[in-house]
Design an enzyme around this catalytic site. Structure first.
Site, short mmCIF file in Angstrom:
data_model
loop_
_atom_site.label_atom_id
_atom_site.label_comp_id
_atom_site.label_asym_id
_atom_site.label_seq_id
_atom_site.Cartn_x
_atom_site.Cartn_y
_atom_site.Cartn_z
CE1 TYR A 1 -3.90 2.01 0.17
CE2 TYR A 1 -2.86 3.24 2.14
CZ TYR A 1 -3.91 3.15 1.33
OH TYR A 1 -4.88 4.17 1.38
CE LYS B 1 -3.90 4.74 -2.11
NZ LYS B 1 -4.92 5.07 -3.02
N1 LIG Z 1 -10.47 5.51 4.62
C1 LIG Z 1 -9.40 6.13 4.81
O1 LIG Z 1 -8.91 6.15 6.10
C2 LIG Z 1 -8.37 6.19 3.72
C3 LIG Z 1 -7.12 6.89 3.93
C4 LIG Z 1 -6.25 7.15 3.07
C5 LIG Z 1 -6.39 6.79 1.81
N2 LIG Z 1 -7.65 6.24 1.35
C6 LIG Z 1 -7.89 5.80 0.15
O2 LIG Z 1 -9.12 6.61 -0.41
C7 LIG Z 1 -9.66 5.81 -1.63
C8 LIG Z 1 -11.09 5.20 -1.25
O3 LIG Z 1 -11.03 4.26 -0.16
P1 LIG Z 1 -12.07 4.17 0.95
O4 LIG Z 1 -11.60 4.20 2.22
O5 LIG Z 1 -13.42 4.88 0.26
O6 LIG Z 1 -12.33 2.52 0.99
P2 LIG Z 1 -13.62 1.75 0.34
O7 LIG Z 1 -14.86 2.12 0.98
O8 LIG Z 1 -13.00 0.13 0.52
O9 LIG Z 1 -13.81 1.90 -1.14
C9 LIG Z 1 -12.86 1.25 -2.24
C10 LIG Z 1 -13.47 1.69 -3.27
O10 LIG Z 1 -12.71 1.05 -4.55
C11 LIG Z 1 -13.36 0.21 -5.39
N3 LIG Z 1 -12.14 -0.93 -5.71
C12 LIG Z 1 -11.49 -1.60 -5.17
N4 LIG Z 1 -10.86 -2.40 -5.77
C13 LIG Z 1 -11.46 -2.37 -7.01
C14 LIG Z 1 -11.35 -2.90 -8.24
N5 LIG Z 1 -10.14 -4.15 -8.49
N6 LIG Z 1 -11.78 -2.64 -9.30
C15 LIG Z 1 -12.74 -1.69 -9.31
N7 LIG Z 1 -13.19 -0.89 -8.26
C16 LIG Z 1 -12.26 -1.29 -7.01
C17 LIG Z 1 -14.41 -0.55 -4.33
O11 LIG Z 1 -15.33 -1.05 -5.16
P3 LIG Z 1 -15.81 -2.63 -5.74
O12 LIG Z 1 -15.30 -3.27 -4.29
O13 LIG Z 1 -17.29 -2.56 -5.91
O14 LIG Z 1 -14.90 -3.06 -6.94
C18 LIG Z 1 -14.81 0.60 -3.53
O15 LIG Z 1 -15.87 1.45 -4.41
C19 LIG Z 1 -8.76 4.52 -1.63
O16 LIG Z 1 -7.81 4.98 -2.84
C20 LIG Z 1 -8.01 4.59 -0.37
O17 LIG Z 1 -6.65 4.09 -0.57
C21 LIG Z 1 -8.60 6.03 2.30
#
Ligand SMILES: NC(=O)c1ccc[n+]([C@@H]2O[C@H](COP(=O)([O-])OP(=O)(O)OC[C@H]3O[C@@H](n4cnc5c(N)ncnc54)[C@H](OP(=O)(O)O)[C@@H]3O)[C@@H](O)[C@H]2O)c1
Length: 250
Positions: free
Chosen positions: A154, A158
């Site tokens: 990860y 990133k």
């Molecule tokens: N939450 C945090 O604290 C946090 C912190 C730093 C960065 N981020 C970043 O924010 C972004 C969104 O994450 P989130 O926290 O909202 O997580 P999340 O709720 O798990 O959402 C992840 C999204 O990515 C999609 N995804 C994952 N693998 C995929 C694939 N192979 N093909 C198509 N879509 C895919 C999922 O859709 P499907 O499963 O339906 O495909 C889901 O809609 C990510 O890049 C994450 O690294 C999050």
């Protein structure tokens, strides 16, 4: 109307971004493996342009075909401005190197780094003739700049995404209608990704208790509030193109 191509719209930050934009009658093209049917309903209610593409981003060889279909779907729309938001991401596999499954490592990097790189390449190719504002937002993480045991893939994917942002911004600076490109860390946001982090063992992720404490002390951000802060930055001059920013410091 502006058009936003957003990956990862089935949950978390991506779902909130899409909902916010559709509520403001903006056009959304959504990509994820699972369809978020609430977005369809919202678009119908608001009479907003919405198309969903059910797609696994780790199928990176099929991404140019996907972008071809997306830009065909936009042919009659003539957006005033257009954006690509590389939001989809996975934190898995979590665990120390030497104990992970090789295929899951490959899927991780295809989803988090190769897919955004190919989507950016196609976005720039398709939008080159358009004399409108164009913007790419890469959703990064503080982990791009801070190493964590158990998150090696990860942190690396990133960090790679941020370096794409920096390099492509230099390329675009000499274009007449350049594509703005920024990387943004959203902070710690209450989404299914955080649930996965809390569900790991200390052996997989030694820092897990810190994330459990943050959750128990209600220190996680709300995805709708985060989306509301992100959207005004997409076509703004600040932060500057080619930069990484943490949303909490803006
Ligand atoms: N939450 C945090 O604290 C946090 C912190 C730093 C960065 N981020 C970043 O924010 C972004 C969104 O994450 P989130 O926290 O909202 O997580 P999340 O709720 O798990 O959402 C992840 C999204 O990515 C999609 N995804 C994952 N693998 C995929 C694939 N192979 N093909 C198509 N879509 C895919 C999922 O859709 P499907 O499963 O339906 O495909 C889901 O809609 C990510 O890049 C994450 O690294 C999050």
């Amino acid at each position: 109307m502006n058009a936003y191509i957003i990956t990862g719209t089935s949950s978390g930050i991506g779902s909130s971004l899409a909902r916010n934009l559709l509520s403001g009658r903006e056009g959304v093209i959504s990509i994820s493996r699972n369809e978020n049917t609430s977005l369809n309903r919202l678009a119908e209610t608001n009479n907003s342009f919405f198309r969903h593409f059910t797609f696994d981003l780790s199928q990176t060889d099929k991404l140019p075909e996907l972008m071809d279909s997306i830009f065909k779907s936009l042919q009659d729309v003539n957006p005033e401005r257009i954006s690509l938001i590389n939001n989809a991401g996975t934190i898995e596999p979590i665990g120390p190197s030497g104990k992970m499954d090789a295929t899951r490592i490959e899927i991780h990097h295809k989803t988090n780094l190769i897919a955004p790189a190919v989507l950016i390449n196609e976005f720039i190719r398709f939008t080159r003739p358009l004399k409108i504002s164009k913007s790419i937002l890469n959703i990064s993480s503080g982990a791009a700049h801070n190493p964590y045991a158990g998150w090696s893939n990860y942190c690396a994917s990133k960090a790679g995404l941020d370096m794409l942002t920096k390099s492509i911004a230099i390329e675009q600076s000499s274009e007449e209608f350049p594509v703005r490109i920024i990387s943004l860390a959203p902070g710690i946001v209450e989404t299914p990704m955080q649930e996965k982090i809390r569900a790991t063992s200390a052996g997989q992720f030694p820092m897990r208790n810190k994330f459990i404490d943050l959750y128990n002390n209600h220190r996680l951000s709300n995805p709708d509030e985060v989306a509301g802060k992100i959207i005004p930055l997409i076509f703004s001059d600040h932060p500057a193109s080619g930069t990484f920013s943490d949303l909490r410091n803006l």
